[in-house]
Design a protein around this motif. Structure first.
Motif, PDB file in Angstrom:
ATOM      1  N   PHE A   1      43.739  36.350  47.562  1.00 14.11           N
ATOM      2  CA  PHE A   1      42.911  37.518  47.255  1.00 14.11           C
ATOM      3  C   PHE A   1      42.027  37.857  48.449  1.00 14.11           C
ATOM      4  N   ASN A   2      41.674  39.131  48.586  1.00 12.62           N
ATOM      5  CA  ASN A   2      40.780  39.546  49.664  1.00 12.62           C
ATOM      6  C   ASN A   2      39.509  40.201  49.114  1.00 12.62           C
ATOM      7  N   ASP A   3      39.104  39.775  47.907  1.00 16.25           N
ATOM      8  CA  ASP A   3      37.921  40.335  47.251  1.00 16.25           C
ATOM      9  C   ASP A   3      36.973  39.184  46.910  1.00 16.25           C
ATOM     10  N   ASP A   4      35.830  39.138  47.587  1.00 20.84           N
ATOM     11  CA  ASP A   4      34.871  38.052  47.361  1.00 20.84           C
ATOM     12  C   ASP A   4      34.328  38.056  45.943  1.00 20.84           C
ATOM     13  N   VAL A   5      34.201  39.238  45.337  1.00 17.35           N
ATOM     14  CA  VAL A   5      33.706  39.317  43.962  1.00 17.35           C
ATOM     15  C   VAL A   5      34.698  38.656  43.012  1.00 17.35           C
TER      16      VAL A   5
ATOM     17  N   LYS B   1      49.477  47.053  37.851  1.00 20.03           N
ATOM     18  CA  LYS B   1      50.631  46.231  37.487  1.00 20.03           C
ATOM     19  C   LYS B   1      51.244  45.560  38.713  1.00 20.03           C
ATOM     20  N   GLN B   2      51.227  46.256  39.836  1.00 22.54           N
ATOM     21  CA  GLN B   2      51.722  45.646  41.072  1.00 22.54           C
ATOM     22  C   GLN B   2      50.923  44.396  41.419  1.00 22.54           C
ATOM     23  N   LEU B   3      49.609  44.518  41.393  1.00 23.56           N
ATOM     24  CA  LEU B   3      48.750  43.375  41.701  1.00 23.56           C
ATOM     25  C   LEU B   3      48.949  42.257  40.682  1.00 23.56           C
ATOM     26  N   SER B   4      48.999  42.629  39.414  1.00 24.40           N
ATOM     27  CA  SER B   4      49.149  41.622  38.355  1.00 24.40           C
ATOM     28  C   SER B   4      50.489  40.912  38.458  1.00 24.40           C
ATOM     29  N   SER B   5      51.542  41.639  38.828  1.00 26.24           N
ATOM     30  CA  SER B   5      52.869  41.018  38.911  1.00 26.24           C
ATOM     31  C   SER B   5      52.918  39.948  40.000  1.00 26.24           C
ATOM     32  N   MET B   6      52.162  40.140  41.080  1.00 24.70           N
ATOM     33  CA  MET B   6      52.127  39.130  42.133  1.00 24.70           C
ATOM     34  C   MET B   6      51.412  37.864  41.660  1.00 24.70           C
ATOM     35  N   VAL B   7      50.349  38.057  40.895  1.00 23.19           N
ATOM     36  CA  VAL B   7      49.642  36.901  40.329  1.00 23.19           C
ATOM     37  C   VAL B   7      50.552  36.162  39.352  1.00 23.19           C
ATOM     38  N   GLN B   8      51.271  36.908  38.526  1.00 20.53           N
ATOM     39  CA  GLN B   8      52.171  36.285  37.564  1.00 20.53           C
ATOM     40  C   GLN B   8      53.307  35.541  38.261  1.00 20.53           C
ATOM     41  N   LEU B   9      53.794  36.077  39.382  1.00 22.19           N
ATOM     42  CA  LEU B   9      54.834  35.371  40.145  1.00 22.19           C
ATOM     43  C   LEU B   9      54.276  34.078  40.731  1.00 22.19           C
ATOM     44  N   TYR B  10      53.077  34.141  41.287  1.00 24.92           N
ATOM     45  CA  TYR B  10      52.424  32.955  41.846  1.00 24.92           C
ATOM     46  C   TYR B  10      52.271  31.875  40.783  1.00 24.92           C
ATOM     47  N   LYS B  11      51.849  32.280  39.602  1.00 28.63           N
ATOM     48  CA  LYS B  11      51.687  31.333  38.498  1.00 28.63           C
ATOM     49  C   LYS B  11      53.040  30.796  38.030  1.00 28.63           C
TER      50      LYS B  11
ATOM     51  N   LEU C   1      42.474  46.539  47.212  1.00 27.40           N
ATOM     52  CA  LEU C   1      42.807  45.122  47.094  1.00 27.40           C
ATOM     53  C   LEU C   1      44.159  44.839  47.717  1.00 27.40           C
ATOM     54  N   LEU C   2      44.210  43.755  48.440  1.00 26.77           N
ATOM     55  CA  LEU C   2      45.467  43.277  48.996  1.00 26.77           C
ATOM     56  C   LEU C   2      45.728  41.906  48.406  1.00 26.77           C
ATOM     57  N   ILE C   3      46.974  41.629  48.150  1.00 31.09           N
ATOM     58  CA  ILE C   3      47.336  40.319  47.621  1.00 31.09           C
ATOM     59  C   ILE C   3      48.548  39.825  48.393  1.00 31.09           C
ATOM     60  N   LEU C   4      48.582  38.524  48.620  1.00 29.42           N
ATOM     61  CA  LEU C   4      49.704  37.942  49.353  1.00 29.42           C
ATOM     62  C   LEU C   4      51.013  38.366  48.698  1.00 29.42           C
ATOM     63  N   THR C   5      51.892  38.980  49.469  1.00 29.35           N
ATOM     64  CA  THR C   5      53.081  39.591  48.886  1.00 29.35           C
ATOM     65  C   THR C   5      54.333  38.737  48.974  1.00 29.35           C
ATOM     66  N   THR C   6      54.264  37.613  49.665  1.00 30.92           N
ATOM     67  CA  THR C   6      55.444  36.751  49.763  1.00 30.92           C
ATOM     68  C   THR C   6      55.054  35.323  49.403  1.00 30.92           C
TER      69      THR C   6
ATOM     70  N   THR D   1      44.420  34.752  34.466  1.00 27.65           N
ATOM     71  CA  THR D   1      43.870  35.665  33.458  1.00 27.65           C
ATOM     72  C   THR D   1      42.649  36.398  33.989  1.00 27.65           C
ATOM     73  N   ILE D   2      41.776  35.696  34.714  1.00 29.67           N
ATOM     74  CA  ILE D   2      40.604  36.369  35.288  1.00 29.67           C
ATOM     75  C   ILE D   2      41.048  37.414  36.304  1.00 29.67           C
ATOM     76  N   ALA D   3      42.009  37.063  37.160  1.00 28.46           N
ATOM     77  CA  ALA D   3      42.478  38.009  38.177  1.00 28.46           C
ATOM     78  C   ALA D   3      43.095  39.244  37.531  1.00 28.46           C
ATOM     79  N   ILE D   4      43.999  39.038  36.568  1.00 23.21           N
ATOM     80  CA  ILE D   4      44.663  40.173  35.919  1.00 23.21           C
ATOM     81  C   ILE D   4      43.665  41.010  35.135  1.00 23.21           C
ATOM     82  N   SER D   5      42.718  40.367  34.451  1.00 20.18           N
ATOM     83  CA  SER D   5      41.692  41.107  33.710  1.00 20.18           C
ATOM     84  C   SER D   5      40.826  41.934  34.659  1.00 20.18           C
ATOM     85  N   TYR D   6      40.549  41.374  35.825  1.00 24.82           N
ATOM     86  CA  TYR D   6      39.755  42.107  36.833  1.00 24.82           C
ATOM     87  C   TYR D   6      40.530  43.325  37.327  1.00 24.82           C
TER      88      TYR D   6
END
Length: 454
Positions: free
Chosen positions: A59-63, A437-447, A257-262, A163-168
């Motif tokens: 993640f690139n968001d300190d909050v 959904k794009q951001l959430s899908s990356m988190v779900q893949l990571y998990k 927001l940017l999220i690691l894509t690979t 869950t916190i990331a996706i909810s955010y």
């Protein structure tokens, strides 16, 4: 004679661990194997593991990072999991004590010299030798349950992070939807003011005025709905981070927001090592397997050693005299003769419990593969869909601008403007949701690949 007894006890202490330990030896069940994931990148290095990527680095968001850290510190589900882990450790400690002798003391004083129970001060030792491995199997079962409890803690930790990331992301999406709706309302309100003046002046029909008035009301009605959803999400996030429901601090927007894509997708079999839920089910299967040995050991005789030493005397005053000292060591054996197949049925029950645990393990592994496949496909398809929706927004904005100009120049009815405006509004909302959904899908893949708990 005294030395012979002591030597006998010491001999048994040395020999008993090498008794005939009954029960089956654990064999890892075969799992369906695949060389690659169906929707994975075939060119990736499959030797790398996603567990090497710490959640905070994607993640690139300190909050957002601060919210997740607060959740890890304060989340009550995680605290419950830690309490269960300590409970499992304590249960294992209790079971380990069964492998060793138990020592007790007792004392009794009677004033009447003729009483049948004399005064005494004694120390006792009792020990059931684990000749058939009953206690060793039980210890291994509890050790595996302890490891399974720790994996359950990792599952909860992974769920908290995701869950916190996706909810955010959802919260920032509703913020964006509120901004879009508010801007649309302002645009429609300005249009209403102009058309209303033209209606009063007799330049347009009442139909135009009623149509734009309806659209103003639709936009106004959407705003309370979005605000309710924002409040509900803020309250959910507050619970996840262990605080009283309150407004949540905002950081970057979803578009910023940017999220690691690979992520290294590895091979499907790596999920057995990466995914804490899969590992937990395997440990539970091992524990159930060890309990077959416990049940089988109950079918054989148990060997016991007992020893007592101390003072006993009819007269209290003579209790600690040399003549009052006594000691004794004894051994015994107990075992079942006939109980109508109860012990055999106990073994059968534990075998089937182990089978059930094995099937749960295999099912969890297949579910893990399915979740990775779904996540890989979602990441790819949401990216394609977002690109198309973005083109739709650009085209819808241009269509609205042209329709608006054509209307005010008297070429078309206001119905065309309303249709163009609705299309733009819906396209903007869809694009906002797809960004989330794009951001959430990356988190779900990571998990799904097994990340998020380290």
């Amino acid at each position: 004679m005294k030395n012979l007894k002591i030597l006998s006890v010491l001999f048994l202490m040395v020999v008993f661990p090498y008794g005939c330990m009954v029960g089956p030896k654990y064999v890892k069940p075969e799992q369906p194997q695949a060389d690659t994931f169906r929707f994975g990148d075939q060119s990736r290095d499959t030797t790398k593991s996603v567990t090497a990527i710490k959640w905070s680095s994607i993640f690139n968001d300190d909050v957002l990072i601060g919210l997740i850290e607060k959740g890890i510190q304060n989340n009550y589900d995680l605290k419950i999991a830690l309490a269960r882990l300590e409970q499992a450790k304590a249960n294992l400690g209790i079971a380990k004590a069964d492998l060793f002798p138990a020592f007790q003391y007792s004392g009794q004083v009677n004033s009447a010299e003729t009483i049948m129970q004399p005064s005494s001060a004694l120390a006792n030792m009792s020990w059931e030798l684990d000749f058939w491995g009953k206690y060793r199997h039980q210890n291994k079962a509890l050790q595996n349950e302890l490891l399974a409890t720790d994996e359950a803690r990792k599952v909860i930790l992974s769920n908290i992070v995701s869950t916190i990331a996706i909810s955010y992301f959802e919260l920032r999406d509703f913020d964006n939807q509120l901004e879009i709706t508010t801007h649309t309302l302002e645009t429609r309100q300005k249009a209403y003011d102009i058309i209303n003046e033209r209606f009063i002046s007799g330049y347009v029909a009442e139909l135009d005025k009623v149509q734009i008035e309806q659209q103003v009301a639709i936009a106004e009605a959407n705003i309370p709905l979005i605000k309710r959803q924002i409040t509900a999400l803020e309250n959910s996030i507050s619970i996840l981070v262990g605080q009283v429901p309150q407004p949540i601090q905002r950081g970057k927007t979803n578009s910023e927001l940017l999220i690691l894509t690979t992520f290294p997708t590895s091979v499907p079999s790596a999920l057995l090592e990466n995914r804490p839920d899969v590992k937990r089910q395997e440990y539970l299967y091992k524990a159930a397997y060890e309990r077959i040995g416990v049940a089988q050991a109950l079918r054989y005789p148990s060997f016991n050693i007992a020893a007592v030493a101390g003072f006993t005397s009819v007269m209290v005053g003579d209790l600690f005299n040399d003549g009052s000292y006594m000691q004794n060591v004894g051994g015994g054996v107990t075992g079942p003769i006939f109980n109508f197949g109860k012990n055999k049925r106990r073994v059968d029950v534990n075998r089937q419990l182990a089978e059930e645990a094995k099937f749960n393990f295999q099912k969890t592994y297949l579910t893990a593969i399915s979740e990775v496949e779904n996540s890989l496909q979602n990441v790819a398809m949401f990216k394609e869909e977002w690109t198309a929706r973005n083109r739709q927004v650009v085209a819808a904005q241009k269509n609205y601008d042209l329709s608006n100009a054509r209307y005010y120049n008297g070429y078309v009815s206001y119905l065309e403007v309303l249709d163009a405006q609705r299309s733009l509004f819906e396209a903007q909302l869809s694009l906002s949701q797809l960004t989330q959904k794009q951001l959430s899908s990356m988190v779900q893949l990571y998990k799904a690949l097994g990340g998020g708990w380290n």
